[in-house]
Scaffold this active site. Structure first.
Site, mmCIF file in Angstrom:
data_model
loop_
_atom_site.group_PDB
_atom_site.id
_atom_site.type_symbol
_atom_site.label_atom_id
_atom_site.label_comp_id
_atom_site.label_asym_id
_atom_site.label_seq_id
_atom_site.Cartn_x
_atom_site.Cartn_y
_atom_site.Cartn_z
ATOM 1 N N HIS A 11 23.089 38.938 38.824
ATOM 2 C CA HIS A 11 23.587 37.883 39.713
ATOM 3 C C HIS A 11 22.449 37.164 40.410
ATOM 4 O O HIS A 11 21.424 37.749 40.753
ATOM 5 C CB HIS A 11 24.630 38.407 40.696
ATOM 6 C CG HIS A 11 24.137 39.286 41.799
ATOM 7 N ND1 HIS A 11 23.620 38.787 42.980
ATOM 8 C CD2 HIS A 11 24.129 40.634 41.937
ATOM 9 C CE1 HIS A 11 23.325 39.793 43.790
ATOM 10 N NE2 HIS A 11 23.606 40.931 43.178
ATOM 11 N N GLU A 41 28.225 36.901 43.386
ATOM 12 C CA GLU A 41 28.461 38.348 43.356
ATOM 13 C C GLU A 41 28.641 38.909 44.754
ATOM 14 O O GLU A 41 29.480 39.808 44.973
ATOM 15 C CB GLU A 41 27.286 39.058 42.672
ATOM 16 C CG GLU A 41 27.515 40.555 42.412
ATOM 17 C CD GLU A 41 27.082 41.462 43.571
ATOM 18 O OE1 GLU A 41 27.414 42.661 43.542
ATOM 19 O OE2 GLU A 41 26.429 40.964 44.512
ATOM 20 N N GLU A 42 27.878 38.402 45.704
ATOM 21 C CA GLU A 42 27.860 38.979 47.041
ATOM 22 C C GLU A 42 29.177 38.800 47.800
ATOM 23 O O GLU A 42 29.382 39.422 48.844
ATOM 24 C CB GLU A 42 26.700 38.402 47.864
ATOM 25 C CG GLU A 42 25.311 38.748 47.338
ATOM 26 C CD GLU A 42 24.944 40.217 47.509
ATOM 27 O OE1 GLU A 42 25.742 40.965 48.119
ATOM 28 O OE2 GLU A 42 23.865 40.613 47.040
ATOM 29 N N HIS A 72 19.649 44.889 51.576
ATOM 30 C CA HIS A 72 20.219 43.877 52.472
ATOM 31 C C HIS A 72 19.393 43.704 53.743
ATOM 32 O O HIS A 72 19.929 43.477 54.835
ATOM 33 C CB HIS A 72 21.690 44.184 52.794
ATOM 34 C CG HIS A 72 22.614 43.783 51.690
ATOM 35 N ND1 HIS A 72 23.916 43.414 51.905
ATOM 36 C CD2 HIS A 72 22.411 43.678 50.344
ATOM 37 C CE1 HIS A 72 24.486 43.102 50.737
ATOM 38 N NE2 HIS A 72 23.584 43.268 49.783
ATOM 39 N N ASP A 91 17.655 42.031 45.815
ATOM 40 C CA ASP A 91 19.062 42.193 45.422
ATOM 41 C C ASP A 91 19.687 40.806 45.321
ATOM 42 O O ASP A 91 20.006 40.183 46.329
ATOM 43 C CB ASP A 91 19.780 43.042 46.472
ATOM 44 C CG ASP A 91 21.276 43.159 46.242
ATOM 45 O OD1 ASP A 91 21.744 42.812 45.134
ATOM 46 O OD2 ASP A 91 21.985 43.566 47.174
#
Length: 358
Positions: free
Chosen positions: A66, A213-214, A323, A180
């Site tokens: 992603h 995606e998140e 994150h 990420d």
């Protein structure tokens, strides 16, 4: 990781790509992978994929990552010129105060800071600070009024990300914002690069950089419906649990420098997982194992049940401090997962099917 690859990695991770606003990063990715693929395409929402045509035109494998990163969005502009914000994805507000941010306005990028009231005058009832609610946060861009905010090209609905970018750390690590999962965009780009220097794959390969995606994996659903691959390998990051204070009984034992993880259970198809394991054994690639009981929290959850069911598996690399603005990965782990995915594609033959039998 050679000089060309490292330059691309740093360029990609330095390009903001908050959920819903991914195209700036997608253009960087698409320009790079175009050199190593037969075609590069995108859809209405910005999902972008590079295709390498295989010998067998009837079979395809999707390597999915992603493109989006967490961030914030402007919710309100006060008459005094402060910006109230809300989260994009799972931004950790506990680490937000006192950070530089970059806002993406109508007149270009604007720098700001998330306000941090001095400890001397902060209300600390009970004697201890508690993490703020997101609605306690505000951004200061140095403006004195809402009219000045407007002149700067800012309004409700503009996104922002932390300004921190990527850094080398120690001898074999990198750390920064949004590994990420834009490290995934780098990884599949290097798989394509390696495939371009070897034999033509038997199966057609779709390297997909998906959006959103998140906030639920919606881009993965869109692109899977369109491409309808025979199998899918999803790459994402996973929590490295080798730092102090993490209960391995609860969160598993996953360590940096021990290779990528292969996930078992739920959305992960046993036959695809077994092929990954056998590929790792044959090529002597160190891997780790993870288990999930219900869902993975990745795009795999949205892919495997599309159409009549798409045999899928999740591969990840350990990341510390997920994150945050100091997400950290090991370069050797990155190289190992590139080799694993490349060799997995190379293992696919015209006779291969991935299913279960009664």
């Amino acid at each position: 990781m050679d000089a060309e690859a490292k330059k691309f990695l740093f360029d990609l991770l330095s390009t903001p790509s908050p959920t819903g606003f991914e195209m700036k990063g997608q253009r960087v990715w698409a320009k790079y992978v175009k050199k190593y693929s037969d075609s590069v395409q995108n859809d209405a929402y910005g999902n972008t994929w590079a295709t390498v045509k295989g010998i067998d035109k009837n079979k395809s494998v999707m390597l999915e990552v992603h493109a989006d990163e967490i961030g914030y969005i402007v919710k309100y502009v006060s008459p005094e010129g402060f910006l109230a914000i809300d989260r994009i994805g799972g931004s950790d507000v506990a680490t937000a105060r006192g950070r530089w941010v970059t806002l993406f306005g109508d007149k270009g990028d604007v720098s700001g800071i998330i306000g941090n009231t001095a400890i001397h005058i902060r209300d600390r009832k009970g004697g201890e600070d508690k993490p703020p609610d997101v609605h306690d946060l505000y951004v200061d861009v140095g403006a004195k009024s809402d009219k000045e905010i407007e002149k700067m090209g800012l309004r409700v609905g503009h996104p922002m990300v932390y300004s921190e970018t990527l850094h080398d750390l120690g001898k074999d690590c990198i750390a920064g914002r949004a590994l990420d999962n834009r490290i995934g965009g780098y990884i599949v780009s290097q798989v394509l690069r390696k495939l371009s220097k070897g034999k033509k794959p038997v199966w057609t390969v779709h390297a997909v950089n998906a959006v959103q995606e998140e906030i639920g994996g919606y881009g993965a659903k869109m692109v899977t419906h369109r491409l309808h691959p025979d199998i899918a390998i999803v790459f994402d990051v996973t929590h490295s649990t080798d730092t102090p204070g993490i209960k391995k009984e609860q969160h598993s034992k996953v360590e940096m420098r021990k290779g990528p993880t292969v996930t078992h259970g739920a959305c992960n198809h046993p036959a695809v997982v077994d092929r990954l394991i056998q590929t790792a054994k044959k090529k002597k690639i160190a891997i780790q194992h993870e288990a999930i009981g219900r869902y993975s929290g990745t795009d795999t959850d949205q892919i495997y049940h599309m159409h009549e069911g798409i045999p899928s598996a999740l591969v990840s690399i350990p990341v510390r401090y997920m994150h945050s603005v100091v997400e950290m990965v090991n370069i050797q782990d990155i190289d190992h997962v590139i080799t694993l995915l490349t060799d997995f594609v190379g293992s696919l033959t015209a006779k291969d099917t991935f299913g279960v039998k009664l």
